[in-house]
Motif scaffolding. Sequence first.
Motif, PDB file in Angstrom:
ATOM      1  N   ALA A 164      23.658  44.549  43.516  1.00  0.00           N
ATOM      2  CA  ALA A 164      24.768  45.526  43.943  1.00  0.00           C
ATOM      3  C   ALA A 164      26.510  44.658  44.031  1.00  0.00           C
ATOM      4  N   ILE A 165      26.325  44.311  42.366  1.00  0.00           N
ATOM      5  CA  ILE A 165      28.006  43.103  42.634  1.00  0.00           C
ATOM      6  C   ILE A 165      29.005  44.484  42.733  1.00  0.00           C
ATOM      7  N   PHE A 166      28.860  45.333  42.340  1.00  0.00           N
ATOM      8  CA  PHE A 166      30.069  46.456  41.974  1.00  0.00           C
ATOM      9  C   PHE A 166      30.212  46.798  43.553  1.00  0.00           C
ATOM     10  N   VAL A 167      29.724  46.115  44.536  1.00  0.00           N
ATOM     11  CA  VAL A 167      29.771  46.724  45.899  1.00  0.00           C
ATOM     12  C   VAL A 167      30.618  45.916  46.166  1.00  0.00           C
ATOM     13  N   LEU A 168      30.779  44.375  45.825  1.00  0.00           N
ATOM     14  CA  LEU A 168      30.897  43.265  46.112  1.00  0.00           C
ATOM     15  C   LEU A 168      32.711  43.698  45.438  1.00  0.00           C
ATOM     16  N   LYS A 169      32.283  44.249  44.340  1.00  0.00           N
ATOM     17  CA  LYS A 169      33.636  43.730  43.748  1.00  0.00           C
ATOM     18  C   LYS A 169      34.573  44.803  44.415  1.00  0.00           C
ATOM     19  N   THR A 170      34.169  45.678  44.857  1.00  0.00           N
ATOM     20  CA  THR A 170      34.874  47.201  45.232  1.00  0.00           C
ATOM     21  C   THR A 170      35.391  46.342  46.335  1.00  0.00           C
ATOM     22  N   LEU A 171      35.934  45.197  47.111  1.00  0.00           N
ATOM     23  CA  LEU A 171      36.512  44.246  48.135  1.00  0.00           C
ATOM     24  C   LEU A 171      37.560  44.228  47.530  1.00  0.00           C
ATOM     25  N   LEU A 172      37.846  44.017  46.037  1.00  0.00           N
ATOM     26  CA  LEU A 172      39.088  43.611  45.386  1.00  0.00           C
ATOM     27  C   LEU A 172      40.421  44.547  46.157  1.00  0.00           C
ATOM     28  N   PRO A 173      39.415  45.508  45.506  1.00  0.00           N
ATOM     29  CA  PRO A 173      41.234  46.674  46.133  1.00  0.00           C
ATOM     30  C   PRO A 173      41.273  46.763  47.788  1.00  0.00           C
ATOM     31  N   VAL A 174      40.159  47.151  47.977  1.00  0.00           N
ATOM     32  CA  VAL A 174      39.884  47.438  49.446  1.00  0.00           C
ATOM     33  C   VAL A 174      41.193  46.552  49.827  1.00  0.00           C
ATOM     34  N   PHE A 175      40.905  45.029  49.786  1.00  0.00           N
ATOM     35  CA  PHE A 175      41.650  43.961  50.276  1.00  0.00           C
ATOM     36  C   PHE A 175      43.148  43.860  49.794  1.00  0.00           C
ATOM     37  N   SER A 176      43.213  44.139  48.708  1.00  0.00           N
ATOM     38  CA  SER A 176      44.958  44.394  48.594  1.00  0.00           C
ATOM     39  C   SER A 176      45.299  45.388  49.270  1.00  0.00           C
ATOM     40  N   LEU A 177      44.808  47.209  49.847  1.00  0.00           N
ATOM     41  CA  LEU A 177      45.000  48.293  50.280  1.00  0.00           C
ATOM     42  C   LEU A 177      45.595  47.419  51.909  1.00  0.00           C
ATOM     43  N   LEU A 178      44.369  46.474  51.830  1.00  0.00           N
ATOM     44  CA  LEU A 178      44.451  45.859  53.766  1.00  0.00           C
ATOM     45  C   LEU A 178      45.535  45.177  53.713  1.00  0.00           C
ATOM     46  N   LEU A 179      46.122  44.763  52.826  1.00  0.00           N
ATOM     47  CA  LEU A 179      46.994  43.575  53.279  1.00  0.00           C
ATOM     48  C   LEU A 179      48.244  44.235  52.759  1.00  0.00           C
ATOM     49  N   ALA A 180      48.480  45.784  51.637  1.00  0.00           N
ATOM     50  CA  ALA A 180      50.003  46.333  51.264  1.00  0.00           C
ATOM     51  C   ALA A 180      49.944  46.813  53.135  1.00  0.00           C
ATOM     52  N   LEU A 181      49.123  47.608  53.995  1.00  0.00           N
ATOM     53  CA  LEU A 181      49.585  48.623  54.547  1.00  0.00           C
ATOM     54  C   LEU A 181      50.236  47.839  55.618  1.00  0.00           C
ATOM     55  N   GLN A 182      49.269  46.032  55.781  1.00  0.00           N
ATOM     56  CA  GLN A 182      49.834  45.632  56.696  1.00  0.00           C
ATOM     57  C   GLN A 182      50.837  44.444  56.503  1.00  0.00           C
ATOM     58  N   LEU A 185      54.371  43.131  49.469  1.00  0.00           N
ATOM     59  CA  LEU A 185      53.656  44.550  48.621  1.00  0.00           C
ATOM     60  C   LEU A 185      53.638  44.086  47.143  1.00  0.00           C
ATOM     61  N   PRO A 186      54.739  43.264  46.435  1.00  0.00           N
ATOM     62  CA  PRO A 186      54.535  43.129  45.188  1.00  0.00           C
ATOM     63  C   PRO A 186      53.227  42.492  44.837  1.00  0.00           C
ATOM     64  N   VAL A 187      52.367  41.832  45.074  1.00  0.00           N
ATOM     65  CA  VAL A 187      51.453  41.376  45.019  1.00  0.00           C
ATOM     66  C   VAL A 187      50.203  41.775  46.076  1.00  0.00           C
ATOM     67  N   SER A 188      50.623  42.466  46.612  1.00  0.00           N
ATOM     68  CA  SER A 188      49.047  43.957  46.723  1.00  0.00           C
ATOM     69  C   SER A 188      48.974  44.744  45.542  1.00  0.00           C
ATOM     70  N   VAL A 189      50.349  45.095  45.285  1.00  0.00           N
ATOM     71  CA  VAL A 189      50.349  46.212  44.227  1.00  0.00           C
ATOM     72  C   VAL A 189      49.516  45.458  42.552  1.00  0.00           C
ATOM     73  N   ILE A 246      47.196  43.302  42.816  1.00  0.00           N
ATOM     74  CA  ILE A 246      45.873  42.697  42.759  1.00  0.00           C
ATOM     75  C   ILE A 246      45.599  44.763  42.340  1.00  0.00           C
ATOM     76  N   PHE A 247      46.155  45.046  43.143  1.00  0.00           N
ATOM     77  CA  PHE A 247      45.173  46.854  43.081  1.00  0.00           C
ATOM     78  C   PHE A 247      45.472  46.827  41.513  1.00  0.00           C
ATOM     79  N   TRP A 248      46.195  46.527  41.411  1.00  0.00           N
ATOM     80  CA  TRP A 248      46.113  47.601  39.962  1.00  0.00           C
ATOM     81  C   TRP A 248      45.564  46.350  38.861  1.00  0.00           C
ATOM     82  N   TYR A 249      45.842  45.661  38.735  1.00  0.00           N
ATOM     83  CA  TYR A 249      44.184  44.844  37.726  1.00  0.00           C
ATOM     84  C   TYR A 249      42.788  44.391  38.442  1.00  0.00           C
ATOM     85  N   SER A 250      42.741  44.806  39.289  1.00  0.00           N
ATOM     86  CA  SER A 250      41.121  44.941  39.873  1.00  0.00           C
ATOM     87  C   SER A 250      40.240  45.896  39.869  1.00  0.00           C
ATOM     88  N   LEU A 251      41.274  47.199  39.176  1.00  0.00           N
ATOM     89  CA  LEU A 251      40.854  48.777  39.765  1.00  0.00           C
ATOM     90  C   LEU A 251      40.050  48.987  38.374  1.00  0.00           C
TER      91      LEU A 251
END
Length: 183
Positions: free
Chosen positions: A133-151, A101-105, A107-112
Motif C-alpha cells: 500500500a505505498i499508494f496510501v502513503l503517497k496520498t499523504l503528500l497532497p493531504v499534507f499540502s491541503l492541510l497546510l494551505a487551509l491553516q 500558500l504558494p508552496v502548498s499549491v 506541492i499539491f500540484w506536483y505531487s498529484l
Amino acid sequence: MMTQIPRVVTQVNRFVASIAAASLLLLFATQFCVVLLRYVFDTGFVWMQELPLYFHGAAALLAIGYTLHTGGHIRVDIFYRSAGERRKALVDAGGSLLFLLPVSVTIFWYSLPYVIASWAVLERSAQPSGIPAIFVLKTLLPVFSLLLALQAFAQFWNACCVLFGAREIDPAALDPGAEEGLH
C-alpha cells in the motif's frame, strides 16, 4: 462570523493532529515489537519493519497544519517576538500569502500526478512480503499540502481581522483545547 473560518480550519487540523499523535504511539509500539522480535526471538517480518515508515510519514505530514497553528514551525524570531499585534499580523499575513500558500499549491500540484500514478498501479512495496500500500502513503503528500494551505489561509484571515480593525482574535477562541492544556 469572521472567526468561524479559522475556527473550523483549526478544529479540522486539531482532529487530524490527534490522528498523527496516535500514529506516533503506533510507531513506537511497532518499533518496539520489531526490535523485540529481532533481538530476543531472532525473527522478523518485512511488513512489520516497513510499518514505522508509514506511521512516521503519517505523523509528520498530518500534523503540519496544527503545528503551524500552534506556532511550532521554524520562524526567525528576532523581530517577531518583540513586535506588536499589528506588526505580527502583517508578518503572518505576508508569510501566509507570499510563502505558505504558494508552496502548498506547488506541492499539491506536483505531487498529484505522482500520487495518481501510484494509485493507478496500486503501488506496493519492492519486497515480496512488504506492505502492498505505498499508494496510501503517497496520498499523504497532497493531504499534507491541503492541510497546510487551509491553516495558512486561516492564519491569513486571522491576520487580516487584526489588521483591518476587527476585534483581536484570542488564540484560545481558535483552539478549543487551549484552555484544557492540550498543546
